[in-house]
Scaffold this active site. Structure first.
Site, mmCIF file in Angstrom:
data_model
loop_
_atom_site.group_PDB
_atom_site.id
_atom_site.type_symbol
_atom_site.label_atom_id
_atom_site.label_comp_id
_atom_site.label_asym_id
_atom_site.label_seq_id
_atom_site.Cartn_x
_atom_site.Cartn_y
_atom_site.Cartn_z
ATOM 1 N N ASP A 1 0.821 -1.209 0.000
ATOM 2 C CA ASP A 1 0.000 0.000 0.000
ATOM 3 C C ASP A 1 0.856 1.262 0.000
ATOM 4 O O ASP A 1 0.499 2.263 -0.622
ATOM 5 C CB ASP A 1 -0.923 -0.007 1.227
ATOM 6 C CG ASP A 1 -2.099 0.951 1.086
ATOM 7 O OD1 ASP A 1 -2.098 1.756 0.151
ATOM 8 O OD2 ASP A 1 -3.014 0.883 1.916
ATOM 9 N N HIS B 1 -6.762 4.823 7.181
ATOM 10 C CA HIS B 1 -5.912 5.882 6.657
ATOM 11 C C HIS B 1 -6.117 7.127 7.517
ATOM 12 O O HIS B 1 -7.186 7.331 8.079
ATOM 13 C CB HIS B 1 -6.252 6.178 5.196
ATOM 14 C CG HIS B 1 -5.738 5.146 4.244
ATOM 15 N ND1 HIS B 1 -4.814 5.434 3.262
ATOM 16 C CD2 HIS B 1 -5.998 3.816 4.133
ATOM 17 C CE1 HIS B 1 -4.536 4.324 2.580
ATOM 18 N NE2 HIS B 1 -5.244 3.339 3.083
ATOM 19 N N CYS C 1 -4.472 5.474 -2.242
ATOM 20 C CA CYS C 1 -5.111 4.683 -3.298
ATOM 21 C C CYS C 1 -5.133 5.478 -4.589
ATOM 22 O O CYS C 1 -5.663 6.594 -4.619
ATOM 23 C CB CYS C 1 -6.545 4.313 -2.879
ATOM 24 S SG CYS C 1 -7.489 3.458 -4.156
#
Length: 316
Positions: A19, A212, A243
């Site tokens: 990520d 997040h 993202c």
């Protein structure tokens, strides 16, 4: 507030190699990725999401997935998992030796169209052959729900949508689902309420949280999840992340911040705080930035300043 409401220990999965790195525009050499994963493995972390087996054109930064996995295959004390978007990705991951797959699904049709080019139900039905393939190779599969609390296109996500998605996962035989606050739109009250319903509806499902810190509420949301008995959390060293298919998405909660906060509350993580801070510093130096880390800015509470002496006061 009684200490009894909190679990004694939690399990943290480090997600920076997937990520965190996926959002970096500048190419990170494969050997550097391997070096960071090895350093993370030396901190006491038990689980690492090492990469994603996506098409190289979708996320060029992770085109070296096989090479990364090969470079860490001797680290048998760590549970490695990888994100897979489709059957092809699952085949690549299994062939590379990954023993746990994480599925990629959105909570809303708008985000799903942006991320997977199809509606949520269609995307989830497409997981069935992945689950079948994994079972044949004795590989674990975990589900995930991106934008589970709030979508940048549709706003707050109704709890009923999440219940429906989890129910479909359950019918596939999946027993673990990650709830991701992809753009930091969740709040502690919402997290507590959603988990209360989900844990009652699906008592045998393990829920993990992926917060997040886009709007500064990640740690507060962790506390809300802890109050519901959740012990599985994702985090990213140096607060990296984001993202590419969610406007405004920023980094995950920093692993070093999460470890520090939990240990200050008397909750064990098994992760050595000083070591994880050192890795965060190395990652920041490698990339030239961090994603927002309080430990890199202020250090832990145990880092005290020298006491002023009486003579120093007189001199002032």
């Amino acid at each position: 507030m009684s200490d009894a409401i909190f679990p004694a220990r939690v399990i943290i999965c480090e997600v920076a190699p997937r990520d965190g790195f996926q959002s970096e525009d500048q190419w990170i050499p494969t050997e550097q990725k391997i070096k960071i994963i090895r350093a993370l493995a030396n901190t006491g972390v038990q689980s690492i999401e090492v990469t994603s087996f996506v098409h190289p054109k979708a996320i060029p930064q992770l085109k070296d997935a096989e090479e990364v996995v090969k470079g860490i295959e001797d680290l048998t004390h760590i549970k490695f998992r990888a994100l897979v978007p489709n059957v092809k990705g699952a085949q690549r991951a299994i062939a590379a030796g990954i023993k746990k797959l994480k599925l990629m699904l959105s909570a809303t049709d708008s985000h799903s169209l942006s991320n997977a080019n199809c509606l949520v139900e269609e995307a989830q039905r497409g997981f069935e052959p992945i689950v079948d393939l994994a079972q044949k190779h004795n590989v674990e599969v975990g589900g995930s729900i991106s934008v589970a609390f709030g979508c940048p296109y549709e706003g707050k996500v109704p709890l009923e949508k999440i219940v429906t998605i989890v129910d479909r996962y359950k019918k596939m035989g999946i027993t673990e689902v990650s709830l991701a606050d992809t753009t930091g739109m969740a709040n502690p009250k919402q997290v507590y309420q959603y988990l209360g319903v989900l844990k009652k509806e699906f008592p045998h499902m393990t829920f993990s949280m992926h917060f997040h810190n886009t709007r500064g509420m990640a740690l507060a949301n962790v506390v809300a999840a802890l109050q519901q008995g959740v012990i599985h959390f994702d985090s990213s060293v140096a607060g990296l992340g984001g993202c590419p298919y969610a406007p405004g998405a920023t980094g995950n909660i920093a692993t070093e911040d999460l470890v520090h906060s939990l240990e200050e509350m008397g909750i064990e993580t098994g992760i050595h705080l000083d070591r994880i801070i050192d890795v965060a510093k190395d990652v920041r130096n490698m990339l030239g930035h961090d994603g927002g880390s309080y430990m890199l800015q202020a250090g832990p509470c145990s880092k005290l300043s020298p006491k002023p002496t009486a003579q120093e006061k007189l001199e002032k």
